[in-house]
Design a protein around this motif. Structure first.
Motif, mmCIF file in Angstrom:
data_model
loop_
_atom_site.group_PDB
_atom_site.id
_atom_site.type_symbol
_atom_site.label_atom_id
_atom_site.label_comp_id
_atom_site.label_asym_id
_atom_site.label_seq_id
_atom_site.Cartn_x
_atom_site.Cartn_y
_atom_site.Cartn_z
ATOM 1 N N LYS A 138 0.843 -1.195 0.000
ATOM 2 C CA LYS A 138 0.000 0.000 0.000
ATOM 3 C C LYS A 138 0.873 1.237 0.000
ATOM 4 O O LYS A 138 1.933 1.269 0.626
ATOM 5 C CB LYS A 138 -0.922 0.002 1.213
ATOM 6 C CG LYS A 138 -1.978 -1.077 1.132
ATOM 7 C CD LYS A 138 -3.051 -0.865 2.147
ATOM 8 C CE LYS A 138 -4.150 -1.895 1.913
ATOM 9 N NZ LYS A 138 -5.335 -1.581 2.662
ATOM 10 N N THR A 139 0.382 2.254 -0.660
ATOM 11 C CA THR A 139 1.086 3.526 -0.673
ATOM 12 C C THR A 139 0.958 4.187 0.696
ATOM 13 O O THR A 139 0.106 3.793 1.508
ATOM 14 C CB THR A 139 0.488 4.474 -1.737
ATOM 15 O OG1 THR A 139 -0.853 4.799 -1.349
ATOM 16 C CG2 THR A 139 0.508 3.838 -3.122
ATOM 17 N N ARG A 190 -0.236 7.066 1.270
ATOM 18 C CA ARG A 190 -1.586 7.662 1.301
ATOM 19 C C ARG A 190 -2.623 6.627 1.720
ATOM 20 O O ARG A 190 -3.480 6.883 2.561
ATOM 21 C CB ARG A 190 -1.920 8.237 -0.074
ATOM 22 C CG ARG A 190 -3.230 8.984 -0.138
ATOM 23 C CD ARG A 190 -3.440 9.547 -1.565
ATOM 24 N NE ARG A 190 -4.509 10.497 -1.586
ATOM 25 C CZ ARG A 190 -5.817 10.182 -1.547
ATOM 26 N NH1 ARG A 190 -6.186 8.932 -1.482
ATOM 27 N NH2 ARG A 190 -6.729 11.123 -1.584
ATOM 28 N N GLU A 191 -2.554 5.426 1.130
ATOM 29 C CA GLU A 191 -3.500 4.367 1.472
ATOM 30 C C GLU A 191 -3.341 3.920 2.922
ATOM 31 O O GLU A 191 -4.329 3.669 3.613
ATOM 32 C CB GLU A 191 -3.312 3.175 0.534
ATOM 33 C CG GLU A 191 -3.724 3.456 -0.890
ATOM 34 C CD GLU A 191 -3.264 2.387 -1.878
ATOM 35 O OE1 GLU A 191 -3.944 2.234 -2.898
ATOM 36 O OE2 GLU A 191 -2.232 1.715 -1.635
ATOM 37 N N GLN A 192 -2.097 3.848 3.391
ATOM 38 C CA GLN A 192 -1.854 3.480 4.778
ATOM 39 C C GLN A 192 -2.436 4.512 5.740
ATOM 40 O O GLN A 192 -3.012 4.158 6.771
ATOM 41 C CB GLN A 192 -0.352 3.334 5.039
ATOM 42 C CG GLN A 192 0.288 2.145 4.353
ATOM 43 C CD GLN A 192 1.780 2.117 4.616
ATOM 44 O OE1 GLN A 192 2.209 2.150 5.755
ATOM 45 N NE2 GLN A 192 2.562 2.084 3.537
ATOM 46 N N ASP A 221 -6.187 3.980 5.774
ATOM 47 C CA ASP A 221 -6.523 2.751 6.511
ATOM 48 C C ASP A 221 -6.404 2.954 8.016
ATOM 49 O O ASP A 221 -7.295 2.552 8.779
ATOM 50 C CB ASP A 221 -5.625 1.593 6.083
ATOM 51 C CG ASP A 221 -5.964 1.041 4.712
ATOM 52 O OD1 ASP A 221 -7.019 1.411 4.147
ATOM 53 O OD2 ASP A 221 -5.171 0.232 4.197
ATOM 54 N N ALA A 260 -13.550 6.049 1.065
ATOM 55 C CA ALA A 260 -12.890 4.740 0.930
ATOM 56 C C ALA A 260 -13.685 3.657 1.656
ATOM 57 O O ALA A 260 -13.884 2.555 1.134
ATOM 58 C CB ALA A 260 -11.460 4.810 1.466
ATOM 59 N N GLU A 264 -15.594 0.423 0.033
ATOM 60 C CA GLU A 264 -15.283 -0.935 0.488
ATOM 61 C C GLU A 264 -16.553 -1.676 0.928
ATOM 62 O O GLU A 264 -16.781 -2.828 0.543
ATOM 63 C CB GLU A 264 -14.289 -0.884 1.641
ATOM 64 C CG GLU A 264 -13.894 -2.243 2.175
ATOM 65 C CD GLU A 264 -12.928 -2.149 3.333
ATOM 66 O OE1 GLU A 264 -12.924 -3.088 4.156
ATOM 67 O OE2 GLU A 264 -12.169 -1.164 3.435
#
Length: 188
Positions: free
Chosen positions: A5-6, A8-10, A13, A60, A64
């Motif tokens: 994961k990037t 940004r994604e981390q 999350d 996000a 999901e």
């Protein structure tokens, strides 16, 4: 194949998880920087304000959850669809220490900016709309008899799940969710 994961994604999350545990006002960029292993300035690079981050997190999370809802087999009877939805919702509770992100944010609604409030409302509406279709189907084929209109039944069912999430967290007892399933007589 595992993908990394990037940053940004981390960040997103970890923000989702922290909000599910602590709410909107219960985490900071410092918390995120420790979890992700970056400086707070890096987080500000991606999300200039906390409101920007929370809005992205809601989007996000909604994506999901709606993706998971779409995996529920359309060929299942209405009761089976509701049971699958309830089980999916139950996974959100973790060990009983967290609740649905948008349920948590709904409790903080008065402190949230308008775009986040609208995104949280959108999450609720999307789930209630899907559930209303399921209740309408169950009403037509007689598998989910109710005196309420499908939209009302959907709101009541989703509210019951959200409430079960709150009380499961309060009492650290996921059994509260099972009580909702039992009260709607959903198959296991």
């Amino acid at each position: 194949m595992e993908t990394t994961k990037t940053v940004r994604e981390q960040i997103i999350d970890h923000a989702i998880t922290l909000m599910m545990l602590r709410g909107y006002n219960g985490f900071s960029y410092r918390d995120l920087s420790e979890l992700v292993g970056v400086k707070t300035s890096s987080i500000h690079y991606y999300f200039p304000s906390k409101d920007d981050l929370v809005l992205e997190a809601v989007h996000a999370y909604t994506q999901e959850v709606q993706g998971a809802v779409q995996t529920i087999d359309a060929a299942l009877p209405a009761e089976g669809k509701l049971a699958k939805f309830a089980k999916m919702f139950g996974r959100t509770l973790g060990e009983g220490d967290q609740i649905c992100l948008c349920g948590m944010l709904a409790a903080d609604i008065e402190t949230l900016p308008e775009p986040v409030r609208l995104a949280v409302q959108g999450f609720f509406k999307a789930n209630e709309n899907w559930l209303a279709e399921v209740f309408a189907e169950g009403g037509r084929d007689g598998t989910l008899p109710t005196s309420a209109k499908p939209e009302q039944a959907a709101r009541a069912f989703f509210a019951a799940l959200q409430g079960a999430g709150l009380t499961s967290r309060l009492f650290r007892a996921k059994g509260r969710l099972e009580e909702v399933e039992a009260s709607f007589k959903l198959s296991k």
